[in-house]
Design a protein around this motif. Structure first.
Motif, PDB file in Angstrom:
ATOM      1  N   PRO A   1       5.223   7.209   1.711  1.00  0.00           N
ATOM      2  CA  PRO A   1       5.275   6.085   2.647  1.00  0.00           C
ATOM      3  C   PRO A   1       4.516   4.875   2.116  1.00  0.00           C
ATOM      4  O   PRO A   1       3.559   5.014   1.358  1.00  0.00           O
ATOM      5  CB  PRO A   1       4.608   6.647   3.902  1.00  0.00           C
ATOM      6  N   ASN A   2       4.979   3.697   2.513  1.00  0.00           N
ATOM      7  CA  ASN A   2       4.287   2.475   2.140  1.00  0.00           C
ATOM      8  C   ASN A   2       4.374   1.460   3.273  1.00  0.00           C
ATOM      9  O   ASN A   2       5.174   1.603   4.201  1.00  0.00           O
ATOM     10  CB  ASN A   2       4.850   1.890   0.842  1.00  0.00           C
ATOM     11  N   CYS A   3       3.534   0.460   3.192  1.00  0.00           N
ATOM     12  CA  CYS A   3       3.589  -0.676   4.104  1.00  0.00           C
ATOM     13  C   CYS A   3       3.173  -1.886   3.291  1.00  0.00           C
ATOM     14  O   CYS A   3       2.771  -1.764   2.125  1.00  0.00           O
ATOM     15  CB  CYS A   3       2.678  -0.476   5.318  1.00  0.00           C
ATOM     16  N   LEU A   4       3.294  -3.078   3.863  1.00  0.00           N
ATOM     17  CA  LEU A   4       2.973  -4.268   3.075  1.00  0.00           C
ATOM     18  C   LEU A   4       2.455  -5.385   3.967  1.00  0.00           C
ATOM     19  O   LEU A   4       2.686  -5.405   5.180  1.00  0.00           O
ATOM     20  CB  LEU A   4       4.199  -4.722   2.281  1.00  0.00           C
TER      21      LEU A   4
ATOM     22  N   GLY B   1       0.836  -1.192   0.000  1.00  0.00           N
ATOM     23  CA  GLY B   1       0.000   0.000   0.000  1.00  0.00           C
ATOM     24  C   GLY B   1       0.868   1.238   0.000  1.00  0.00           C
ATOM     25  O   GLY B   1       1.707   1.410   0.882  1.00  0.00           O
ATOM     26  N   GLU B   2       0.676   2.115  -0.991  1.00  0.00           N
ATOM     27  CA  GLU B   2       1.439   3.366  -1.098  1.00  0.00           C
ATOM     28  C   GLU B   2       0.504   4.555  -0.872  1.00  0.00           C
ATOM     29  O   GLU B   2      -0.619   4.572  -1.389  1.00  0.00           O
ATOM     30  CB  GLU B   2       2.085   3.479  -2.479  1.00  0.00           C
ATOM     31  N   HIS B   3       0.968   5.508  -0.093  1.00  0.00           N
ATOM     32  CA  HIS B   3       0.203   6.745   0.163  1.00  0.00           C
ATOM     33  C   HIS B   3      -1.236   6.435   0.560  1.00  0.00           C
ATOM     34  O   HIS B   3      -2.189   7.053   0.043  1.00  0.00           O
ATOM     35  CB  HIS B   3       0.223   7.670  -1.060  1.00  0.00           C
ATOM     36  N   LEU B   4      -1.406   5.507   1.468  1.00  0.00           N
ATOM     37  CA  LEU B   4      -2.755   5.115   1.876  1.00  0.00           C
ATOM     38  C   LEU B   4      -3.487   6.295   2.501  1.00  0.00           C
ATOM     39  O   LEU B   4      -2.945   7.004   3.352  1.00  0.00           O
ATOM     40  CB  LEU B   4      -2.684   3.949   2.860  1.00  0.00           C
TER      41      LEU B   4
ATOM     42  N   GLU C   1      -6.432  10.655  -1.747  1.00  0.00           N
ATOM     43  CA  GLU C   1      -7.404  10.480  -2.823  1.00  0.00           C
ATOM     44  C   GLU C   1      -6.740  10.443  -4.187  1.00  0.00           C
ATOM     45  O   GLU C   1      -7.283   9.884  -5.142  1.00  0.00           O
ATOM     46  CB  GLU C   1      -8.429  11.615  -2.786  1.00  0.00           C
ATOM     47  N   THR C   2      -5.557  11.024  -4.307  1.00  0.00           N
ATOM     48  CA  THR C   2      -4.901  11.134  -5.617  1.00  0.00           C
ATOM     49  C   THR C   2      -3.705  10.195  -5.780  1.00  0.00           C
ATOM     50  O   THR C   2      -3.398   9.788  -6.905  1.00  0.00           O
ATOM     51  CB  THR C   2      -4.429  12.578  -5.843  1.00  0.00           C
ATOM     52  N   GLU C   3      -3.028   9.834  -4.676  1.00  0.00           N
ATOM     53  CA  GLU C   3      -1.780   9.074  -4.811  1.00  0.00           C
ATOM     54  C   GLU C   3      -1.857   7.647  -4.291  1.00  0.00           C
ATOM     55  O   GLU C   3      -0.929   6.868  -4.504  1.00  0.00           O
ATOM     56  CB  GLU C   3      -0.652   9.801  -4.054  1.00  0.00           C
ATOM     57  N   GLU C   4      -2.949   7.286  -3.626  1.00  0.00           N
ATOM     58  CA  GLU C   4      -3.037   5.939  -3.064  1.00  0.00           C
ATOM     59  C   GLU C   4      -2.960   4.879  -4.161  1.00  0.00           C
ATOM     60  O   GLU C   4      -3.588   5.002  -5.216  1.00  0.00           O
ATOM     61  CB  GLU C   4      -4.334   5.771  -2.270  1.00  0.00           C
TER      62      GLU C   4
END
Length: 407
Positions: A199-202, A172-175, A178-181
């Motif tokens: 930022p990201n997580c996985l 998940g990127e930029h969770l 509205e524009t970058e997720e």
């Protein structure tokens, strides 16, 4: 009067932020990124304290104000967050937490994935240890917080290197934006060669029916190890190995030192059976580096710190202090090895040494009774000796497992 903090969790996108009512006259605080996100939502003339390292400077600034401090943090401030830091540094502080979803919750929501059974690992500013532990424990579902070094690609490469290829990775990127997720699910091979925005997580999820779930051995057959010059006599036999791990009481230990690791069999078996352990292994022979590398990859045991050097000669101040020490080799200097190890052995820790029974040694001219040396040195050092254990395996010479405990 105790210091008052209101810790507000916010998303990583300005459009998702709604602030609660805050104490009048508050001082505001957070990282530079948080300031950018909320600066249009707080008074223009508000005092702001940046959260930067060293944190001692930040808390010194908090101490100088008598006003309430409103801290902005990412997601849930109690989920590897700054509210925990405040509790640690100021245990008497009055803390109110206003949480938001943490990033792994948000990713699970996007994937419509139940997450009550997920193991959580943070690699943000931390070493690989907890991820390695989760993999060795064969956790089915692992949520990982990343950073600039422990990226999704780096994580995928490490997993593939050690044979943990039975997982898929969802990133998940930029969770919350509205524009970058962006949410992507990939194989590890695909993730290893991809770049992701921060930022990201996985979340790692083991494939259904993956053989990893059933391939963890208990007592590795000696013949499966890469051996020193192919000599099986240079390895601690697997029944003795398991008895040695029991003598070391590793279920209750945090840090094991394996001195004279040779093939790495004790370190590897310890890491497999007790993945919470920090394992540091020492070996004087250069060949040990190659053998440890082959065997740790063969048996899927990342995270063992191996040091090729003369244990007696090297500084060990930077090593994690042990509460368990196994002496697998000493080069005729058992007493010196014990003294150096005892110097750093934590109170209540144990030292274990395996020696061949005296009647099995044929060349009496070069043999020093190592059982006697161990017991005499332990007494000199103030260690408490425990009852020796004598073990005979098939036609091999009997082994005596010796153990001493630090008061």
């Amino acid at each position: 009067m105790s210091k008052r903090f209101v810790v507000i969790g916010i998303p990583d996108a300005r459009e998702g932020i709604t602030l609660p009512e805050m104490p009048p006259g508050s001082v505001f605080s957070g990282g530079k990124r948080h300031h950018e996100l909320v600066k249009g939502l707080i008074p223009e003339d508000a005092e702001w304290i940046d959260i930067t390292v060293p944190l001692s400077d930040v808390f010194a600034q908090y101490a100088r104000t008598e006003r309430p401090v409103v801290v902005f943090a990412s997601g849930d401030p109690l989920f590897f967050g700054f509210a925990n830091t405040i509790r640690r540094e100021l245990p008497d502080a009055e803390i109110q937490v206003v949480p938001y979803f943490n990033s792994l919750q948000m990713l699970a929501h996007r994937l419509v994935m139940p997450y009550h059974d997920m193991t959580i690992v943070s690699l943000t500013g931390r070493p690989w240890h907890e991820l390695d532990r989760a993999l060795i424990e064969r956790r089915q579902k692992v949520g990982v917080l990343t950073d600039g070094d422990h990226t999704p690609a780096a994580i995928a490469r490490r997993m593939l290197e050690y044979g943990y290829d039975g997982y898929r990775m969802s990133i998940g990127e930029h969770l919350g934006s509205e524009t970058e997720e962006r949410v992507t699910t990939l194989s590890l091979e695909e993730a290893a060669h991809s770049a992701f925005q921060r930022p990201n997580c996985l979340i790692l999820e083991m494939h259904e029916g993956c053989s990893l779930a059933t391939d963890k051995p208990f007592g590795i057959p000696d013949s499966q190890f890469a051996l020193l010059d192919g000599r099986e006599k240079m390895i601690t036999k697997w029944p003795v190995r398991l008895l040695t791990l029991a003598a070391l009481e590793l279920q209750n230990r945090r840090s094991l030192w394996d001195i004279g690791f040779c093939t790495g069999s004790i370190s590897i078996e310890a890491r497999l059976q007790f993945p919470h352990l920090q394992v540091t292994a020492f070996e004087i022979r250069e060949e040990g580096k190659r053998l440890m590398d082959i065997n740790t990859h063969r048996f899927k045991t990342p995270g063992i710190t191996s040091i090729i050097a003369d244990f007696i000669e090297i500084p060990v101040d930077n090593c994690i202090p042990p509460d368990a020490v196994f002496i697998g080799g000493h080069g005729g200097r058992l007493k010196e090895v014990m003294k150096k190890a005892e110097d750093v052995l934590l109170p209540g820790g144990v030292m274990v040494y395996n020696c061949v029974a005296p009647e099995s040694v044929t060349d009496k001219r070069i043999h020093t009774d190592s059982q006697e040396v161990f017991e005499m040195t332990a007494q000199e050092l103030g260690l408490v000796l425990e009852e020796p254990m004598r073990v005979a395996i098939n036609d091999y010479h009997p082994i005596i497992i010796l153990k001493a405990r630090k008061k």
